[in-house]
Scaffold this active site. Structure first.
Site, PDB file in Angstrom:
ATOM      1  N   TYR A  26       7.618  -1.164  -0.365  1.00 32.42           N
ATOM      2  CA  TYR A  26       6.609  -0.182  -0.799  1.00 32.42           C
ATOM      3  C   TYR A  26       6.419  -0.299  -2.318  1.00 32.42           C
ATOM      4  CZ  TYR A  26       5.036   4.348  -2.610  1.00 32.42           C
ATOM      5  OH  TYR A  26       4.388   5.335  -3.317  1.00 32.42           O
ATOM      6  N   TYR A 132      -5.321  12.630  -8.328  1.00 31.49           N
ATOM      7  CA  TYR A 132      -6.268  11.893  -7.491  1.00 31.49           C
ATOM      8  C   TYR A 132      -7.348  12.859  -7.022  1.00 31.49           C
ATOM      9  CZ  TYR A 132      -3.150   7.873  -6.580  1.00 31.49           C
ATOM     10  OH  TYR A 132      -2.383   6.765  -6.678  1.00 31.49           O
ATOM     11  N   ARG A 167      -2.223  -2.846   2.224  1.00 33.94           N
ATOM     12  CA  ARG A 167      -0.889  -3.325   1.797  1.00 33.94           C
ATOM     13  C   ARG A 167      -0.103  -3.704   3.041  1.00 33.94           C
ATOM     14  NH1 ARG A 167      -0.352   1.869  -1.996  1.00 33.94           N
ATOM     15  NH2 ARG A 167      -2.255   1.492  -3.174  1.00 33.94           N
ATOM     16  N   SER A 276      -6.512  -0.909 -15.706  1.00 34.54           N
ATOM     17  CA  SER A 276      -5.461  -1.062 -14.687  1.00 34.54           C
ATOM     18  C   SER A 276      -6.082  -1.541 -13.392  1.00 34.54           C
ATOM     19  CB  SER A 276      -4.810   0.314 -14.449  1.00 34.54           C
ATOM     20  OG  SER A 276      -3.926   0.290 -13.353  1.00 34.54           O
ATOM     21  N   HIS A 278      -4.037  -1.000 -10.777  1.00 31.52           N
ATOM     22  CA  HIS A 278      -3.086  -0.294  -9.933  1.00 31.52           C
ATOM     23  C   HIS A 278      -1.905  -1.212  -9.555  1.00 31.52           C
ATOM     24  CE1 HIS A 278      -3.357   3.732  -7.810  1.00 31.52           C
ATOM     25  NE2 HIS A 278      -2.258   3.263  -7.250  1.00 31.52           N
ATOM     26  N   ARG A 281      -2.414  -3.313  -6.274  1.00 30.33           N
ATOM     27  CA  ARG A 281      -2.217  -2.647  -4.986  1.00 30.33           C
ATOM     28  C   ARG A 281      -3.532  -2.216  -4.346  1.00 30.33           C
ATOM     29  NH1 ARG A 281       3.119  -0.921  -4.636  1.00 30.33           N
ATOM     30  NH2 ARG A 281       2.823   1.062  -3.591  1.00 30.33           N
ATOM     31  N   VAL A 312       3.453  -5.353 -16.533  1.00 30.26           N
ATOM     32  CA  VAL A 312       4.321  -5.297 -17.723  1.00 30.26           C
ATOM     33  C   VAL A 312       5.786  -5.207 -17.293  1.00 30.26           C
ATOM     34  CG1 VAL A 312       4.876  -3.977 -19.802  1.00 30.26           C
ATOM     35  CG2 VAL A 312       2.502  -4.183 -19.030  1.00 30.26           C
TER      36      VAL A 312
HETATM   37  C1  FNR Z   1       1.631   3.223  -8.165  1.00 32.65           C
HETATM   38  N1  FNR Z   1       0.546   3.554  -8.983  1.00 32.65           N
HETATM   39  C2  FNR Z   1       0.044   4.842  -8.971  1.00 32.65           C
HETATM   40  N2  FNR Z   1      -0.975   5.186  -9.800  1.00 32.65           N
HETATM   41  C3  FNR Z   1      -1.439   6.450  -9.841  1.00 32.65           C
HETATM   42  O1  FNR Z   1      -2.343   6.741 -10.620  1.00 32.65           O
HETATM   43  N3  FNR Z   1      -0.896   7.406  -9.010  1.00 32.65           N
HETATM   44  C4  FNR Z   1       0.115   7.137  -8.141  1.00 32.65           C
HETATM   45  O2  FNR Z   1       0.586   8.007  -7.423  1.00 32.65           O
HETATM   46  C5  FNR Z   1       0.585   5.799  -8.087  1.00 32.65           C
HETATM   47  N4  FNR Z   1       1.561   5.448  -7.199  1.00 32.65           N
HETATM   48  C6  FNR Z   1       2.120   4.176  -7.260  1.00 32.65           C
HETATM   49  C7  FNR Z   1       3.193   3.877  -6.430  1.00 32.65           C
HETATM   50  C8  FNR Z   1       3.812   2.621  -6.539  1.00 32.65           C
HETATM   51  C9  FNR Z   1       5.001   2.324  -5.669  1.00 32.65           C
HETATM   52  C10 FNR Z   1       3.336   1.681  -7.474  1.00 32.65           C
HETATM   53  C11 FNR Z   1       4.007   0.343  -7.650  1.00 32.65           C
HETATM   54  C12 FNR Z   1       2.252   1.967  -8.262  1.00 32.65           C
HETATM   55  C13 FNR Z   1       0.054   2.593  -9.991  1.00 32.65           C
HETATM   56  C14 FNR Z   1       0.861   2.725 -11.275  1.00 32.65           C
HETATM   57  O3  FNR Z   1       0.601   3.943 -11.934  1.00 32.65           O
HETATM   58  C15 FNR Z   1       0.563   1.588 -12.260  1.00 32.65           C
HETATM   59  O4  FNR Z   1      -0.832   1.507 -12.474  1.00 32.65           O
HETATM   60  C16 FNR Z   1       1.065   0.234 -11.745  1.00 32.65           C
HETATM   61  O5  FNR Z   1       2.362   0.398 -11.226  1.00 32.65           O
HETATM   62  C17 FNR Z   1       1.083  -0.773 -12.876  1.00 32.65           C
HETATM   63  O6  FNR Z   1       1.482  -2.037 -12.425  1.00 32.65           O
HETATM   64  P1  FNR Z   1       2.984  -2.582 -12.542  1.00 32.65           P
HETATM   65  O7  FNR Z   1       3.459  -2.317 -13.932  1.00 32.65           O
HETATM   66  O8  FNR Z   1       3.783  -1.847 -11.529  1.00 32.65           O
HETATM   67  O9  FNR Z   1       2.846  -4.026 -12.225  1.00 32.65           O
END
Ligand code: FNR
Length: 381
Positions: A26, A132, A167, A276, A278, A281, A312
């Site tokens: 996850y 969100y 995913r 970003s 995300h 994802r 990062v």
């Molecule tokens: C996220 N991200 C995310 N973003 C957001 O705005 N609300 C959220 O609840 C979540 N949840 C979330 C869960 C998981 C498991 C991941 C890996 C990511 C995105 C997160 O804020 C961020 O943009 C990314 O994780 C950046 O990429 P890296 O640094 O993980 O590669």
């Protein structure tokens, strides 16, 4: 911590060992074939820095301001939904580590601990709230009222998730969907020593920000089911106008990857954006943040604050995104790997490493202050 971690990427391996597979995937996984997930890391790797010498780099300063708040580093911790699952009351441990490091922590709408508990644990640390758009607008309004009552003044509004990306790792594990898959996982994962509180599953709890709103305890499976039904693909700029009609604080729009959207954010009057994808994802095959950032930074021309994330993992990566035009950088998976590997102490350890890596990278590139970190530091050929 028993293990010796010498690079932030080591935390990922430690997390892999300590997490049940459904939870590791996850966290670790991305959308579709994970092209963008890989590109986020590879493109940062391809950025070339100039090596400048004989410039008296004996005093390095990494202090900065993000949206008006003083920060010890040009960093914030990104919102991670269900991040609290990766250690006991995980978000409270993260909040303490962020305060110790002197950087903001952006709490996800879908945190595992309620926002009130996280703000209390942070003991005056800098907490921002991420929202969100959910179909249940009553929840959104109530949530923002709760955030305001807690003194939170920065709202990060995430716009790249009108629906969750495809995913496949989660589909295989059962993590996505209506909760039935999670019930199957729960039957299978009772293994001692894992960095996951098994007691979370099956039992109704005061979970996340939703229990207080619904006025009842809910199980983790129900929480994920509620979420799955609540993403709202109808979201547009009018929803942001609606939020601004009752949110007096700063607004940062997260999930911008296109210059035209960035310019719309300027016209809307946003205080900041987060460039970003995300973490790879959502839509697979979109550009990496490193790739998209320079055009966006140039187009907005400092009319709002540009933050960036995705891929990062090190202090060197932080320096590169700053040089490409960001004023601050968000860490995502990196700090959750550390949380899973070693709890709040793991996050502190990671942030120490990143601080040292950034300091060394600035020293060896011949810059002593973040104001001097500009595209001029890069080799473009
Ligand atoms: C996220 N991200 C995310 N973003 C957001 O705005 N609300 C959220 O609840 C979540 N949840 C979330 C869960 C998981 C498991 C991941 C890996 C990511 C995105 C997160 O804020 C961020 O943009 C990314 O994780 C950046 O990429 P890296 O640094 O993980 O590669």
């Amino acid at each position: 911590m028993a293990m010796i971690i010498s690079a932030s990427t080591d935390f990922r391996e430690a997390a892999r060992r300590r997490l049940p597979p459904f939870l590791f995937h996850y966290l670790d996984g991305g959308a579709y074939a994970e092209h963008t997930l890989r590109a986020n890391i590879e493109d940062l790797g391809h950025i070339r820095l100039r090596q400048r010498v004989l410039r008296d780099v004996s005093a390095i300063s990494m202090q900065t301001q993000l949206l008006g708040d003083a920060c010890n580093l040009p960093l914030a911790l990104a919102p991670i939904g269900l991040g609290g699952m990766f250690a006991r009351r995980g978000e409270t441990q993260v909040a303490r580590a962020a305060r110790k490091a002197g950087i903001p922590y952006i709490v996800s709408t879908v945190s595992l601990c309620p926002l009130e508990e996280i703000v209390a644990a942070s003991q005056g640390g800098d907490i921002w709230f991420q929202l969100y758009v959910l179909k249940d607008r009553g929840f959104m309004k109530a949530m923002l009222e709760r955030a305001l009552a807690l003194g939170v003044s920065k709202l990060v509004f995430t716009v790249d998730m009108p629906a969750p990306g495809a995913r496949y790792r989660d589909r295989h594990s059962g993590m996505s969907g209506d909760g039935a898959g999670l019930r199957r996982i729960w039957q299978a994962i009772r293994k001692p020593g894992w960095a996951f509180d098994v007691g979370l599953m099956g039992q109704p709890h005061d979970l996340g920000n939703v229990s207080a709103y619904l006025g009842r305890h809910i199980s983790l499976e129900d929480y994920i089911g509620w979420l799955g039904e609540n993403f709202d693909p109808s979201v547009d700029w009018k929803d942001l106008e609606w939020i601004r009609s009752f949110w007096p604080g700063k607004m940062i729009i997260k999930g911008i990857l296109d210059k035209e959207d960035a310019l719309d954010a300027v016209r809307f009057g946003a205080d900041g954006i987060v460039v970003s994808n995300h973490g790879g994802r959502q839509l697979d095959s979109v550009p990496s943040s490193a790739y998209a950032l320079p055009d966006i930074a140039e187009a907005v021309d400092r009319r709002l604050v540009v933050l960036a994330d995705s891929g990062v993992r090190t202090g060197l990566d932080v320096l590169k995104l700053l040089a490409l035009g960001a004023q601050g950088v968000l860490l995502g998976r990196a700090y959750i790997y550390a949380l899973a590997a070693g709890g709040g102490g793991g996050v502190t350890h990671l942030l120490d490493l990143i601080e040292r890596e950034l300091r060394t990278a600035m020293t060896l590139s011949g810059v002593t202050a973040l104001a001097d970190v500009t595209p001029d530091m890069l080799v473009w050929r």
